[in-house]
Design a protein around this motif. Sequence first.
Motif, short mmCIF file in Angstrom:
data_model
loop_
_atom_site.label_atom_id
_atom_site.label_comp_id
_atom_site.label_asym_id
_atom_site.label_seq_id
_atom_site.Cartn_x
_atom_site.Cartn_y
_atom_site.Cartn_z
N HIS B 49 0.68 -1.14 0.23
CA HIS B 49 -0.05 -0.02 0.11
C HIS B 49 0.66 0.94 -0.25
O HIS B 49 2.02 1.67 0.70
CB HIS B 49 -0.69 0.28 1.51
CG HIS B 49 -1.79 1.23 1.60
ND1 HIS B 49 -1.81 1.84 2.49
CD2 HIS B 49 -3.21 1.92 1.32
CE1 HIS B 49 -2.21 3.12 2.30
NE2 HIS B 49 -2.98 2.65 1.27
N ASP B 52 1.65 9.23 -0.26
CA ASP B 52 2.81 9.78 0.36
C ASP B 52 3.93 9.25 0.54
O ASP B 52 4.54 10.04 1.54
CB ASP B 52 1.92 10.94 1.55
CG ASP B 52 0.50 11.32 1.53
OD1 ASP B 52 0.31 11.50 0.19
OD2 ASP B 52 -0.29 11.24 2.63
N GLY B 53 4.46 8.88 -0.18
CA GLY B 53 5.54 8.00 -0.34
C GLY B 53 5.74 7.39 1.29
O GLY B 53 6.95 6.74 1.68
N HIS B 54 4.57 6.75 1.60
CA HIS B 54 5.06 5.69 2.75
C HIS B 54 4.53 4.21 2.39
O HIS B 54 3.89 4.41 1.75
CB HIS B 54 3.58 5.75 3.99
CG HIS B 54 4.22 7.22 4.41
ND1 HIS B 54 5.48 7.23 5.31
CD2 HIS B 54 3.62 8.33 5.07
CE1 HIS B 54 5.43 7.81 5.77
NE2 HIS B 54 4.69 9.23 6.05
N VAL B 55 4.72 3.13 2.47
CA VAL B 55 4.97 2.15 2.02
C VAL B 55 4.76 0.71 3.06
O VAL B 55 5.02 0.85 4.17
CB VAL B 55 6.43 1.14 0.88
CG1 VAL B 55 5.94 0.23 0.19
CG2 VAL B 55 6.25 2.49 0.56
N ASP B 56 3.28 0.18 3.13
CA ASP B 56 3.58 -0.62 4.04
C ASP B 56 2.75 -1.66 3.00
O ASP B 56 2.02 -1.81 2.13
CB ASP B 56 1.62 -0.20 4.42
CG ASP B 56 1.99 1.03 5.47
OD1 ASP B 56 1.60 0.46 6.68
OD2 ASP B 56 1.97 1.76 5.02
N GLN B 181 -3.06 7.18 -3.85
CA GLN B 181 -2.54 5.55 -2.99
C GLN B 181 -3.10 4.78 -4.46
O GLN B 181 -3.63 4.81 -4.93
CB GLN B 181 -3.17 5.51 -1.69
CG GLN B 181 -5.44 5.04 -1.91
CD GLN B 181 -5.65 4.67 -0.11
OE1 GLN B 181 -5.33 5.14 0.17
NE2 GLN B 181 -6.42 4.44 -0.32
N LEU B 183 -3.04 0.14 -4.27
CA LEU B 183 -2.40 -1.38 -3.52
C LEU B 183 -2.28 -2.08 -4.68
O LEU B 183 -3.00 -2.31 -5.65
CB LEU B 183 -4.39 -1.13 -2.68
CG LEU B 183 -4.20 -2.38 -1.34
CD1 LEU B 183 -3.41 -1.86 -0.21
CD2 LEU B 183 -5.93 -2.70 -1.56
N ILE B 290 -7.50 11.84 6.17
CA ILE B 290 -6.79 10.79 6.90
C ILE B 290 -6.60 9.81 5.03
O ILE B 290 -7.60 9.33 4.56
CB ILE B 290 -7.86 9.60 8.25
CG1 ILE B 290 -8.11 10.71 8.94
CG2 ILE B 290 -6.89 8.24 7.87
CD1 ILE B 290 -9.41 10.06 9.41
N VAL B 293 -9.48 9.90 2.75
CA VAL B 293 -10.64 10.50 3.81
C VAL B 293 -10.42 11.74 4.25
O VAL B 293 -9.58 12.06 4.98
CB VAL B 293 -10.47 9.17 4.79
CG1 VAL B 293 -11.77 9.61 5.68
CG2 VAL B 293 -10.91 7.86 4.21
N GLU B 310 -14.34 9.14 1.62
CA GLU B 310 -13.19 8.94 0.91
C GLU B 310 -13.86 9.80 -0.12
O GLU B 310 -14.15 9.28 -1.48
CB GLU B 310 -12.73 7.38 0.66
CG GLU B 310 -11.89 7.12 0.09
CD GLU B 310 -10.80 5.88 0.21
OE1 GLU B 310 -11.04 5.34 1.10
OE2 GLU B 310 -12.05 5.87 -1.56
#
Lengths: 199, 333
Positions: B49, B52-56, B181, B183, B290, B293, B310
């Motif tokens: 996922h 904003d440059g974050h990967v999970d 985003q 996924l 968020i 969202v 969302e």
Amino acid sequence: MTETNREHLSSLMDGELERGARAFVLRRLSNDDELSGRWRRYHMVRACLQRELRSGADLTARVAAALGEEPVMPQPSAAARWLKPVGGAAIAASVAVFALVGINSSLLERGQPEVLAEQPGFVSQPTPFDWSFAQPLVPVSFSETTAADRQRISGYVLRHNQAAGSVGFVSYVPIVVGTRTPPVVDDGDAGVGTLTAER
Amino acid sequence: MGRSLGVFLLALILFGAAFNVQADDEVDQWLDRMVRAIETLNYRGTLVHMRDGHVDTLRIVHRADEDGIRERIVSVDGPPREVLRDGNQVRILLGGDQSMVVEGGIGSRLLPNLPPNRLSRPILAYRMSFGGTERVAGLYARVLEIRPRDQFRYGHRFWLEENTGMLLRSALLDHEGNYLQHLSFVSIDLGVPIGASELEPELSVSDAVEIKMSPVSAETPEAAAELQRPSWTPRMLPDGFRLASVSHGFNSEGQEFEHLLFSDGLASFSVYIKAARPEDGPDSERIDAIGPVHVFSGTVEGHRVTVVGEVPSATVAFVAQQLHRRESESDDR
């Protein structure tokens, strides 16, 4: 962790990094666990200094912090109608809601709609539908959000997720990911939100 | 001459319309295939996922058989957490120092889900079309583009596996087509047997706080019209959004709120209204985000209003501005 990295991090905190370096450090932050751990600690220290513990290390600290900020004690019996805690964990339950949704919130404030007043006559009159887009949103710091606000928002987000699954695409991504403390910079100009807007 | 040209143009228009209907039907079929594949296939895989440059990174195991649908999602990054699903019952485990279990009927899913009896054809508010074929997680996928017709909702891009329609990657886009985003599966085993042990939680949360969420008993608009009409309604709504349900609930402080849910078939937002109290603080307006969202908080006619969805920030703000209280029973919808 080199000395340079630490310096960069603290400059970033203070909003003193120029744009290129900022992007570099932010990129490193998302990949480097040690660096992002330090980033979080810096913010924690700052938050503590500002008497606002934003990310408690354990639940008890969160509960204590949340209770301290809330003038009204939640009534267990009433709370139970929304969230039924098992075994008298009512106080923790209300706090749990925002731990669960993990709001990596960036608060946006609305600017003044100056543009509207200056429009020349030949431009068609804005309808209420245009109005929403006429006001720029300015990201401000998350620290202004109180525990009570976060709790209210999380509860509502969760309920929306509960109810909306049957009418369209609603993902529980907010629940599964995103408890990480975001690199939010308190100084308005150097904020990550601003950076995103520039992209 | 003029007549034959007219006939020709008419034929062209009719052909065009028929072609469009056909394309819409094809999009609908692929959406149905996607939803069916996501629910009824067995699969295990790893998802990333990105926002904003974050990967999970998440691991997912999904099994559908005569015992129903079971699913387990494990977050590999960040604080340990697991989501276990058995039919509509969802159990969320949070590990670490603040271990916690939350259980309840949560309608949302990690991968998009559309009900079989759709409220309205989302086609009304979106333009849908097919892109090319791309390769995702080692499989060939058709790209389905869903572009919003206005700025009040986000767009989607789905990468659907050619043979099964399984969703391999999904992206959320703003009105200008910028990615918000992603996924995406990075690896997936489709149609494999899933053992019972794979669906067992890894996290041990023996001394965790347990929270049970009571179900939201929402009325459909038709039932609500008979039993309890919503006492609040927006004067105007962005095109395509319709009232999907009305319900009431209590917040953590025991205050009652009214909950209206609106949907355009894909996107949805909730409106919460409760009486304002002095403790709620000043009547400031604000929007929290968020990820994609957005949450609007403000005051309308002496009531605290929160709009969650969302959808772009402008949408939640617009809807809140349009809210007003219904005056009387004779008030027309």
